[in-house]
Design an enzyme around this catalytic site. Sequence first.
Site, short mmCIF file in Angstrom:
data_model
loop_
_atom_site.label_atom_id
_atom_site.label_comp_id
_atom_site.label_asym_id
_atom_site.label_seq_id
_atom_site.Cartn_x
_atom_site.Cartn_y
_atom_site.Cartn_z
N GLY A 1 -42.53 -16.48 -78.99
CA GLY A 1 -43.33 -16.82 -80.16
C GLY A 1 -44.19 -15.70 -80.71
N GLU A 2 -44.70 -15.94 -81.92
CA GLU A 2 -45.57 -14.97 -82.59
C GLU A 2 -47.02 -15.46 -82.48
OE1 GLU A 2 -45.65 -11.88 -84.09
OE2 GLU A 2 -47.73 -12.49 -84.29
N ASN B 1 -32.34 -5.93 -74.49
CA ASN B 1 -31.85 -6.88 -73.50
C ASN B 1 -30.80 -7.77 -74.14
OD1 ASN B 1 -32.17 -8.34 -71.05
ND2 ASN B 1 -34.27 -7.54 -71.13
N CYS C 1 -36.24 -12.25 -85.89
CA CYS C 1 -35.87 -10.83 -85.75
C CYS C 1 -34.42 -10.76 -85.26
CB CYS C 1 -36.81 -10.13 -84.78
SG CYS C 1 -38.53 -10.17 -85.36
N CYS D 1 -33.49 -10.80 -81.38
CA CYS D 1 -34.33 -11.62 -80.49
C CYS D 1 -33.77 -13.03 -80.38
CB CYS D 1 -35.75 -11.67 -81.04
SG CYS D 1 -36.82 -12.80 -80.13
N SER E 1 -44.94 -4.59 -82.88
CA SER E 1 -43.49 -4.41 -82.73
C SER E 1 -42.94 -3.70 -83.96
CB SER E 1 -42.83 -5.78 -82.57
OG SER E 1 -43.26 -6.37 -81.38
N LEU E 2 -42.64 -2.43 -83.81
CA LEU E 2 -42.24 -1.61 -84.96
C LEU E 2 -40.72 -1.61 -85.17
CD1 LEU E 2 -44.11 -0.17 -86.88
CD2 LEU E 2 -43.89 1.89 -85.51
N HIS E 3 -39.99 -1.07 -84.23
CA HIS E 3 -38.53 -1.16 -84.17
C HIS E 3 -37.74 -0.40 -85.23
CE1 HIS E 3 -39.59 -4.09 -81.25
NE2 HIS E 3 -39.73 -5.10 -82.07
N GLU F 1 -41.69 -19.89 -70.98
CA GLU F 1 -41.79 -19.16 -69.72
C GLU F 1 -43.07 -18.36 -69.62
OE1 GLU F 1 -37.03 -18.17 -69.46
OE2 GLU F 1 -38.48 -16.59 -69.86
N SER G 1 -49.34 -9.09 -78.75
CA SER G 1 -48.22 -8.39 -79.38
C SER G 1 -47.84 -9.12 -80.66
CB SER G 1 -47.03 -8.36 -78.42
OG SER G 1 -45.89 -7.84 -79.08
N CYS H 1 -39.56 -19.45 -82.43
CA CYS H 1 -40.26 -18.55 -83.34
C CYS H 1 -39.59 -18.61 -84.69
CB CYS H 1 -40.25 -17.12 -82.81
SG CYS H 1 -41.17 -15.97 -83.88
N CYS I 1 -47.28 -12.33 -68.39
CA CYS I 1 -46.75 -12.37 -69.75
C CYS I 1 -46.68 -13.83 -70.19
CB CYS I 1 -45.36 -11.72 -69.74
SG CYS I 1 -44.63 -11.62 -71.36
N CYS J 1 -35.27 -11.96 -69.91
CA CYS J 1 -34.58 -12.42 -71.12
C CYS J 1 -34.36 -13.91 -71.21
CB CYS J 1 -33.25 -11.70 -71.27
SG CYS J 1 -32.16 -12.04 -69.92
N1 SAH Z 1 -43.59 -12.16 -81.47
C1 SAH Z 1 -44.28 -11.08 -80.88
C2 SAH Z 1 -44.41 -11.18 -79.36
C3 SAH Z 1 -43.25 -11.72 -78.60
S1 SAH Z 1 -41.81 -10.73 -78.54
C4 SAH Z 1 -43.62 -9.75 -81.26
O1 SAH Z 1 -42.54 -9.77 -81.83
O2 SAH Z 1 -44.24 -8.72 -81.01
C5 SAH Z 1 -42.30 -9.45 -77.40
C6 SAH Z 1 -41.50 -8.16 -77.55
O3 SAH Z 1 -40.13 -8.35 -77.11
C7 SAH Z 1 -41.42 -7.68 -78.98
O4 SAH Z 1 -41.68 -6.30 -79.07
C8 SAH Z 1 -39.98 -7.98 -79.31
O5 SAH Z 1 -39.54 -7.20 -80.38
C9 SAH Z 1 -39.27 -7.70 -78.03
N2 SAH Z 1 -37.90 -8.23 -77.96
C10 SAH Z 1 -37.40 -9.31 -78.58
N3 SAH Z 1 -36.09 -9.49 -78.27
C11 SAH Z 1 -35.75 -8.50 -77.43
C12 SAH Z 1 -34.53 -8.14 -76.74
N4 SAH Z 1 -33.43 -8.87 -76.86
N5 SAH Z 1 -34.56 -7.05 -75.96
C13 SAH Z 1 -35.70 -6.32 -75.81
N6 SAH Z 1 -36.86 -6.62 -76.41
C14 SAH Z 1 -36.90 -7.68 -77.23
FE1 SF4 Z 2 -40.47 -13.94 -83.05
FE2 SF4 Z 2 -41.30 -11.73 -81.75
FE3 SF4 Z 2 -38.77 -12.70 -81.42
FE4 SF4 Z 2 -39.46 -11.57 -83.74
S1 SF4 Z 2 -39.37 -10.56 -81.72
S2 SF4 Z 2 -38.31 -13.49 -83.49
S3 SF4 Z 2 -41.58 -12.21 -83.93
S4 SF4 Z 2 -40.68 -13.69 -80.82
#
Ligand code: SAH
Ligand code: SF4
Length: 370
Positions: A173-174, A304, A115, A118, A227-229, A91, A205, A111, A104, A347
Amino acid sequence: MQQNLLDFDAQALTGYFTEMGEKPFRARQLMRWIYKEGESNFSAMTDIAAALRDKLTQCACIAAPNVMREELSDDGTRKWLLDVGTGNAVEAVYIPEETRGTLCVSTQAGCALDCAFCSTGKQGFNRNLGVAEIIGQLWWANHQLGKDAPTSTSSGQAQGNWKISNVVLMGMGEPLLNFDNTVSALRLMLDDHAYGLSRRRVTVSTSGIVPAMDRLREECPVALAVSLHAPNDKLRDALVPINQKYPLKELLGACKRYLEKAPRDFITFEYVLLDGVNDSVQQAQELVRLVRDVPCKFNLIPFNPFPQTHFRCSKPEAIRRFRDVLMGADIVTTTRRTRGNDIAAACGQLAGLVQDKTKRTMQCPVVLHG
Ligand code: SAH
Ligand code: SF4
Protein backbone atom coordinates in the site's frame (compact mmCIF):
# COMPACT_ATOMS: atom_id res chain seq x y z
CA MET A 1 -19.48 -2.99 20.28
CA GLN A 2 -16.19 -2.82 22.17
CA GLN A 3 -13.78 0.01 21.41
CA ASN A 4 -10.42 -1.27 20.22
CA LEU A 5 -7.90 0.86 22.11
CA LEU A 6 -5.19 0.17 19.49
CA ASP A 7 -7.20 2.53 17.28
CA PHE A 8 -6.27 5.51 19.49
CA ASP A 9 -3.10 7.57 19.54
CA ALA A 10 -2.23 9.34 22.84
CA GLN A 11 -4.49 12.30 22.16
CA ALA A 12 -7.48 10.16 21.21
CA LEU A 13 -6.96 7.85 24.18
CA THR A 14 -6.79 10.83 26.54
CA GLY A 15 -10.07 12.09 25.04
CA TYR A 16 -11.63 8.67 25.55
CA PHE A 17 -10.68 8.62 29.23
CA THR A 18 -11.81 12.20 29.78
CA GLU A 19 -15.22 11.29 28.38
CA MET A 20 -15.34 8.41 30.83
CA GLY A 21 -14.65 10.87 33.64
CA GLU A 22 -11.13 9.56 34.16
CA LYS A 23 -7.91 11.54 34.59
CA PRO A 24 -5.67 12.06 31.54
CA PHE A 25 -2.71 10.25 33.13
CA ARG A 26 -4.72 7.02 32.84
CA ALA A 27 -4.09 7.17 29.10
CA ARG A 28 -0.34 7.15 29.61
CA GLN A 29 -0.59 4.38 32.16
CA LEU A 30 -2.63 2.25 29.82
CA MET A 31 -0.38 2.92 26.84
CA ARG A 32 2.59 1.64 28.79
CA TRP A 33 0.77 -1.59 29.54
CA ILE A 34 -0.36 -2.03 25.96
CA TYR A 35 2.81 -1.12 24.10
CA LYS A 36 5.67 -1.56 26.52
CA GLU A 37 4.38 -4.66 28.30
CA GLY A 38 2.44 -6.02 25.31
CA GLU A 39 -0.49 -6.68 27.62
CA SER A 40 -3.96 -7.14 26.16
CA ASN A 41 -5.75 -8.30 29.28
CA PHE A 42 -7.08 -5.45 31.43
CA SER A 43 -7.24 -7.58 34.55
CA ALA A 44 -3.43 -7.97 34.49
CA MET A 45 -2.92 -4.18 34.66
CA THR A 46 -2.33 -4.15 38.38
CA ASP A 47 -1.74 -0.43 38.97
CA ILE A 48 -5.09 0.51 37.46
CA ALA A 49 -8.04 0.65 39.87
CA ALA A 50 -10.15 -2.50 39.83
CA ALA A 51 -13.35 -0.59 39.02
CA LEU A 52 -11.77 0.96 35.93
CA ARG A 53 -10.35 -2.39 34.86
CA ASP A 54 -13.85 -3.87 35.03
CA LYS A 55 -15.32 -0.99 33.08
CA LEU A 56 -12.66 -1.37 30.37
CA THR A 57 -13.18 -5.12 30.17
CA GLN A 58 -16.82 -4.45 29.36
CA CYS A 59 -16.53 -1.64 26.86
CA ALA A 60 -13.05 -1.88 25.36
CA CYS A 61 -10.53 -4.36 23.96
CA ILE A 62 -6.93 -4.46 22.76
CA ALA A 63 -7.04 -6.36 19.51
CA ALA A 64 -4.25 -6.65 16.93
CA PRO A 65 -5.17 -8.36 13.64
CA ASN A 66 -5.15 -12.16 13.79
CA VAL A 67 -2.05 -13.89 12.55
CA MET A 68 -2.93 -16.46 9.91
CA ARG A 69 0.59 -17.72 9.51
CA GLU A 70 4.12 -17.09 10.71
CA GLU A 71 7.18 -18.04 8.70
CA LEU A 72 10.76 -18.08 9.88
CA SER A 73 13.65 -17.91 7.44
CA ASP A 74 17.07 -19.50 7.89
CA ASP A 75 18.56 -16.02 7.99
CA GLY A 76 16.32 -14.99 10.90
CA THR A 77 13.82 -13.01 8.81
CA ARG A 78 10.26 -13.55 9.98
CA LYS A 79 7.07 -12.93 8.15
CA TRP A 80 3.58 -12.70 9.57
CA LEU A 81 0.50 -12.94 7.42
CA LEU A 82 -2.26 -10.96 9.10
CA ASP A 83 -5.96 -11.38 8.54
CA VAL A 84 -7.62 -8.01 8.04
CA GLY A 85 -11.07 -9.41 7.30
CA THR A 86 -13.23 -9.98 4.21
CA GLY A 87 -10.67 -12.21 2.57
CA ASN A 88 -7.85 -9.67 2.83
CA ALA A 89 -4.42 -10.44 4.20
CA VAL A 90 -1.42 -8.20 4.66
CA GLU A 91 2.14 -8.92 5.71
CA ALA A 92 4.62 -7.64 8.23
CA VAL A 93 8.26 -8.69 7.94
CA TYR A 94 10.99 -8.51 10.57
CA ILE A 95 14.59 -8.36 9.42
CA PRO A 96 17.27 -8.79 12.10
CA GLU A 97 20.73 -7.42 11.43
CA GLU A 98 23.82 -7.03 13.57
CA THR A 99 23.04 -3.56 14.80
CA ARG A 100 19.31 -3.21 14.32
CA GLY A 101 16.03 -5.00 13.83
CA THR A 102 13.71 -3.59 11.18
CA LEU A 103 9.99 -4.19 10.89
CA CYS A 104 8.41 -3.61 7.50
CA VAL A 105 4.75 -2.65 7.86
CA SER A 106 1.75 -2.49 5.49
CA THR A 107 -0.70 0.42 5.42
CA GLN A 108 -3.33 -0.66 2.87
CA ALA A 109 -4.82 -3.91 1.63
CA GLY A 110 -3.90 -3.62 -2.05
CA CYS A 111 -2.94 -0.35 -3.71
CA ALA A 112 -4.69 1.92 -6.19
CA LEU A 113 -1.55 3.23 -7.88
CA ASP A 114 -0.72 0.33 -10.17
CA CYS A 115 3.02 0.73 -10.64
CA ALA A 116 3.99 -1.44 -13.59
CA PHE A 117 6.40 -3.71 -11.69
CA CYS A 118 4.44 -4.16 -8.44
CA SER A 119 2.14 -7.04 -7.74
CA THR A 120 0.32 -5.21 -4.91
CA GLY A 121 -0.65 -2.73 -7.60
CA LYS A 122 -1.83 -5.60 -9.83
CA GLN A 123 -4.45 -6.66 -7.30
CA GLY A 124 -6.00 -3.21 -7.12
CA PHE A 125 -7.14 -1.37 -4.03
CA ASN A 126 -9.10 -3.20 -1.35
CA ARG A 127 -9.15 -0.82 1.57
CA ASN A 128 -7.21 1.36 3.97
CA LEU A 129 -5.95 -0.33 7.13
CA GLY A 130 -7.18 1.14 10.41
CA VAL A 131 -4.79 2.49 13.06
CA ALA A 132 -5.18 -0.74 15.05
CA GLU A 133 -4.27 -2.79 11.99
CA ILE A 134 -1.14 -0.75 11.34
CA ILE A 135 0.15 -0.42 14.92
CA GLY A 136 -1.11 -3.96 15.55
CA GLN A 137 1.66 -5.22 13.23
CA LEU A 138 4.24 -3.81 15.66
CA TRP A 139 2.30 -5.02 18.66
CA TRP A 140 2.19 -8.51 17.29
CA ALA A 141 5.79 -8.63 16.11
CA ASN A 142 7.00 -7.31 19.46
CA HIS A 143 4.95 -9.92 21.24
CA GLN A 144 6.31 -12.80 19.16
CA LEU A 145 9.90 -11.60 19.27
CA GLY A 146 9.70 -11.15 23.04
CA LYS A 147 8.31 -14.63 23.43
CA ASP A 148 10.91 -16.31 21.24
CA ALA A 149 14.00 -14.31 22.25
CA PRO A 150 16.60 -16.32 24.16
CA THR A 151 16.53 -15.44 27.84
CA SER A 152 20.29 -15.35 28.26
CA THR A 153 22.62 -13.33 26.06
CA SER A 154 25.04 -16.24 26.15
CA SER A 155 22.69 -18.50 24.24
CA GLY A 156 24.41 -17.51 21.02
CA GLN A 157 21.49 -16.53 18.85
CA ALA A 158 22.77 -16.11 15.36
CA GLN A 159 20.83 -13.11 14.18
CA GLY A 160 21.92 -10.52 16.69
CA ASN A 161 18.61 -8.82 17.23
CA TRP A 162 15.24 -9.50 18.77
CA LYS A 163 14.12 -5.93 19.18
CA ILE A 164 12.39 -3.64 16.75
CA SER A 165 14.73 -0.67 16.49
CA ASN A 166 13.52 0.59 13.09
CA VAL A 167 10.19 0.63 11.29
CA VAL A 168 9.74 1.13 7.55
CA LEU A 169 6.34 1.68 5.96
CA MET A 170 7.32 -0.24 2.84
CA GLY A 171 4.88 -3.10 2.92
CA MET A 172 1.68 -3.26 1.03
CA GLY A 173 0.00 0.00 0.00
CA GLU A 174 0.73 3.70 -0.28
CA PRO A 175 0.98 5.13 3.26
CA LEU A 176 0.33 8.72 2.21
CA LEU A 177 -3.02 7.76 0.66
CA ASN A 178 -4.09 6.48 4.08
CA PHE A 179 -2.80 9.62 5.70
CA ASP A 180 -4.72 10.03 8.95
CA ASN A 181 -4.46 6.42 10.08
CA THR A 182 -0.80 6.29 9.09
CA VAL A 183 0.00 9.45 11.06
CA SER A 184 -1.84 8.19 14.17
CA ALA A 185 0.15 4.95 13.95
CA LEU A 186 3.39 6.90 13.44
CA ARG A 187 2.63 8.95 16.55
CA LEU A 188 2.32 5.76 18.57
CA MET A 189 5.63 4.52 17.18
CA LEU A 190 7.27 7.76 18.34
CA ASP A 191 5.44 8.21 21.66
CA ASP A 192 7.62 7.65 24.72
CA HIS A 193 4.75 5.87 26.45
CA ALA A 194 4.31 3.53 23.48
CA TYR A 195 7.27 2.43 21.30
CA GLY A 196 9.45 5.51 21.79
CA LEU A 197 11.30 5.18 18.47
CA SER A 198 13.30 8.13 17.22
CA ARG A 199 11.97 9.93 14.12
CA ARG A 200 15.16 8.98 12.33
CA ARG A 201 14.36 5.32 12.75
CA VAL A 202 10.86 5.42 11.34
CA THR A 203 10.69 5.69 7.56
CA VAL A 204 7.70 6.37 5.34
CA SER A 205 8.10 5.20 1.75
CA THR A 206 6.00 6.97 -0.88
CA SER A 207 5.58 6.82 -4.62
CA GLY A 208 5.33 10.62 -4.50
CA ILE A 209 1.98 12.00 -3.33
CA VAL A 210 3.19 15.60 -3.32
CA PRO A 211 0.49 17.36 -1.23
CA ALA A 212 0.63 14.59 1.38
CA MET A 213 4.43 14.88 1.59
CA ASP A 214 3.92 18.54 2.53
CA ARG A 215 1.34 17.55 5.15
CA LEU A 216 3.62 14.89 6.60
CA ARG A 217 6.41 17.44 6.90
CA GLU A 218 4.10 19.68 8.96
CA GLU A 219 2.26 17.07 11.00
CA CYS A 220 4.72 14.27 11.68
CA PRO A 221 8.12 14.54 9.99
CA VAL A 222 9.88 11.18 10.00
CA ALA A 223 12.57 9.82 7.68
CA LEU A 224 11.37 9.74 4.06
CA ALA A 225 12.03 7.32 1.22
CA VAL A 226 10.75 8.21 -2.24
CA SER A 227 10.25 5.59 -4.93
CA LEU A 228 11.86 7.14 -7.99
CA HIS A 229 12.53 4.28 -10.44
CA ALA A 230 13.14 6.46 -13.51
CA PRO A 231 15.38 9.40 -14.47
CA ASN A 232 12.78 11.28 -16.56
CA ASP A 233 9.02 11.90 -16.74
CA LYS A 234 8.49 9.87 -19.89
CA LEU A 235 9.71 6.64 -18.33
CA ARG A 236 8.35 7.40 -14.87
CA ASP A 237 4.88 8.11 -16.31
CA ALA A 238 4.91 4.53 -17.60
CA LEU A 239 6.41 2.83 -14.54
CA VAL A 240 4.81 4.87 -11.75
CA PRO A 241 1.54 6.26 -13.18
CA ILE A 242 1.02 8.72 -10.28
CA ASN A 243 3.87 10.63 -11.96
CA GLN A 244 1.34 11.86 -14.52
CA LYS A 245 -0.33 13.76 -11.69
CA TYR A 246 2.80 14.75 -9.74
CA PRO A 247 5.69 14.91 -12.21
CA LEU A 248 9.35 14.83 -11.23
CA LYS A 249 9.85 18.58 -10.96
CA GLU A 250 7.04 18.83 -8.41
CA LEU A 251 8.19 15.68 -6.64
CA LEU A 252 11.76 16.89 -6.24
CA GLY A 253 10.47 20.28 -5.08
CA ALA A 254 8.46 18.49 -2.38
CA CYS A 255 11.58 16.50 -1.39
CA LYS A 256 13.53 19.73 -0.88
CA ARG A 257 10.72 21.25 1.17
CA TYR A 258 10.51 18.07 3.23
CA LEU A 259 14.17 18.32 4.14
CA GLU A 260 13.55 21.62 5.90
CA LYS A 261 11.81 19.72 8.69
CA ALA A 262 13.02 16.15 8.23
CA PRO A 263 14.88 14.37 11.04
CA ARG A 264 17.56 13.35 8.55
CA ASP A 265 19.37 15.64 6.16
CA PHE A 266 18.80 13.49 3.10
CA ILE A 267 15.99 11.77 1.21
CA THR A 268 16.40 8.07 0.42
CA PHE A 269 15.53 7.41 -3.20
CA GLU A 270 14.44 3.89 -3.99
CA TYR A 271 15.12 2.62 -7.49
CA VAL A 272 13.98 -0.81 -8.63
CA LEU A 273 16.34 -2.04 -11.34
CA LEU A 274 14.54 -3.54 -14.34
CA ASP A 275 16.56 -5.30 -17.01
CA GLY A 276 16.84 -3.18 -20.17
CA VAL A 277 14.21 -0.70 -18.93
CA ASN A 278 15.83 1.71 -16.46
CA ASP A 279 19.28 0.26 -15.77
CA SER A 280 21.63 1.70 -18.41
CA VAL A 281 24.71 3.81 -17.71
CA GLN A 282 23.11 6.71 -19.63
CA GLN A 283 20.05 6.51 -17.41
CA ALA A 284 22.25 6.50 -14.31
CA GLN A 285 23.95 9.65 -15.62
CA GLU A 286 20.59 11.27 -16.30
CA LEU A 287 19.56 10.37 -12.77
CA VAL A 288 22.62 12.06 -11.32
CA ARG A 289 21.70 15.25 -13.18
CA LEU A 290 18.08 14.98 -12.05
CA VAL A 291 18.80 14.81 -8.33
CA ARG A 292 21.77 17.17 -8.44
CA ASP A 293 20.33 19.66 -5.95
CA VAL A 294 18.50 17.25 -3.60
CA PRO A 295 20.63 15.89 -0.74
CA CYS A 296 19.97 12.16 -1.09
CA LYS A 297 21.10 8.58 -0.81
CA PHE A 298 20.11 5.82 -3.19
CA ASN A 299 18.78 2.40 -2.41
CA LEU A 300 18.97 0.19 -5.49
CA ILE A 301 16.49 -2.67 -5.37
CA PRO A 302 16.95 -5.72 -7.58
CA PHE A 303 13.50 -6.37 -9.11
CA ASN A 304 11.59 -9.20 -7.49
CA PRO A 305 9.76 -11.13 -10.21
CA PHE A 306 6.24 -12.50 -9.83
CA PRO A 307 4.32 -14.75 -12.23
CA GLN A 308 2.35 -12.28 -14.37
CA THR A 309 5.19 -9.86 -14.96
CA HIS A 310 7.19 -9.37 -18.14
CA PHE A 311 9.96 -7.48 -16.30
CA ARG A 312 13.22 -9.14 -15.38
CA CYS A 313 15.76 -8.34 -12.71
CA SER A 314 18.82 -6.45 -13.99
CA LYS A 315 22.02 -8.41 -14.46
CA PRO A 316 24.50 -8.16 -11.58
CA GLU A 317 26.95 -6.44 -13.90
CA ALA A 318 24.36 -3.78 -14.84
CA ILE A 319 23.54 -3.23 -11.18
CA ARG A 320 27.22 -2.71 -10.40
CA ARG A 321 27.71 -0.31 -13.31
CA PHE A 322 24.62 1.66 -12.32
CA ARG A 323 25.81 1.91 -8.74
CA ASP A 324 29.28 2.99 -9.83
CA VAL A 325 27.87 5.94 -11.78
CA LEU A 326 25.96 7.16 -8.73
CA MET A 327 28.90 6.60 -6.39
CA GLY A 328 31.17 8.34 -8.91
CA ALA A 329 28.95 11.40 -8.44
CA ASP A 330 29.43 11.15 -4.66
CA ILE A 331 25.95 9.81 -3.98
CA VAL A 332 25.93 7.21 -1.19
CA THR A 333 24.36 4.16 -2.79
CA THR A 334 23.42 0.80 -1.34
CA THR A 335 22.15 -2.22 -3.18
CA ARG A 336 19.44 -4.01 -1.29
CA ARG A 337 20.21 -7.53 -0.30
CA THR A 338 17.41 -10.00 -0.61
CA ARG A 339 16.43 -11.48 2.71
CA GLY A 340 14.17 -14.30 3.73
CA ASN A 341 14.10 -15.87 0.27
CA ASP A 342 13.19 -19.28 1.60
CA ILE A 343 9.98 -17.87 3.11
CA ALA A 344 9.21 -15.56 0.19
CA ALA A 345 9.54 -12.60 2.54
CA ALA A 346 10.56 -10.33 -0.27
CA CYS A 347 7.58 -10.69 -2.45
CA GLY A 348 4.31 -11.56 -0.80
CA GLN A 349 3.95 -15.05 -2.20
CA LEU A 350 2.60 -16.14 1.14
CA ALA A 351 -0.46 -13.88 0.95
CA GLY A 352 -0.77 -15.05 -2.63
CA LEU A 353 -0.80 -18.68 -1.59
CA VAL A 354 -3.44 -18.19 1.05
CA GLN A 355 -5.68 -16.23 -1.24
CA ASP A 356 -4.94 -18.42 -4.21
CA LYS A 357 -3.85 -15.60 -6.41
CA THR A 358 -0.44 -14.15 -6.82
CA LYS A 359 0.07 -10.82 -5.22
CA ARG A 360 3.23 -9.14 -4.36
CA THR A 361 2.41 -7.63 -1.04
CA MET A 362 5.73 -6.86 0.46
CA GLN A 363 9.09 -5.47 -0.40
CA CYS A 364 11.60 -5.88 2.33
CA PRO A 365 13.53 -2.76 3.18
CA VAL A 366 16.81 -4.03 4.61
CA VAL A 367 19.27 -1.44 3.49
CA LEU A 368 18.24 1.87 4.89
CA HIS A 369 20.69 4.11 6.57
CA GLY A 370 21.37 4.05 10.29
N1 SAH B 1 3.72 2.46 -1.91
C1 SAH B 1 4.96 2.84 -1.35
C2 SAH B 1 5.49 1.84 -0.31
C3 SAH B 1 5.29 0.39 -0.59
S1 SAH B 1 6.19 -0.31 -1.91
C4 SAH B 1 5.99 3.06 -2.45
O1 SAH B 1 5.72 2.74 -3.60
O2 SAH B 1 7.05 3.60 -2.12
C5 SAH B 1 7.83 -0.39 -1.22
C6 SAH B 1 8.94 -0.43 -2.28
O3 SAH B 1 8.92 -1.69 -2.99
C7 SAH B 1 8.78 0.65 -3.33
O4 SAH B 1 10.01 1.30 -3.58
C8 SAH B 1 8.34 -0.16 -4.52
O5 SAH B 1 8.61 0.53 -5.72
C9 SAH B 1 9.12 -1.42 -4.38
N2 SAH B 1 8.64 -2.54 -5.21
C10 SAH B 1 7.38 -2.75 -5.65
N3 SAH B 1 7.33 -3.89 -6.41
C11 SAH B 1 8.57 -4.40 -6.44
C12 SAH B 1 9.15 -5.57 -7.04
N4 SAH B 1 8.42 -6.43 -7.73
N5 SAH B 1 10.47 -5.77 -6.87
C13 SAH B 1 11.22 -4.90 -6.13
N6 SAH B 1 10.72 -3.81 -5.53
C14 SAH B 1 9.42 -3.54 -5.69
FE1 SF4 C 1 1.38 0.96 -4.69
FE2 SF4 C 1 3.95 1.27 -3.92
FE3 SF4 C 1 3.15 -0.91 -5.35
FE4 SF4 C 1 3.24 1.48 -6.54
S1 SF4 C 1 4.99 0.33 -5.69
S2 SF4 C 1 1.58 -0.02 -6.70
S3 SF4 C 1 2.61 2.82 -4.87
S4 SF4 C 1 2.53 -0.36 -3.28
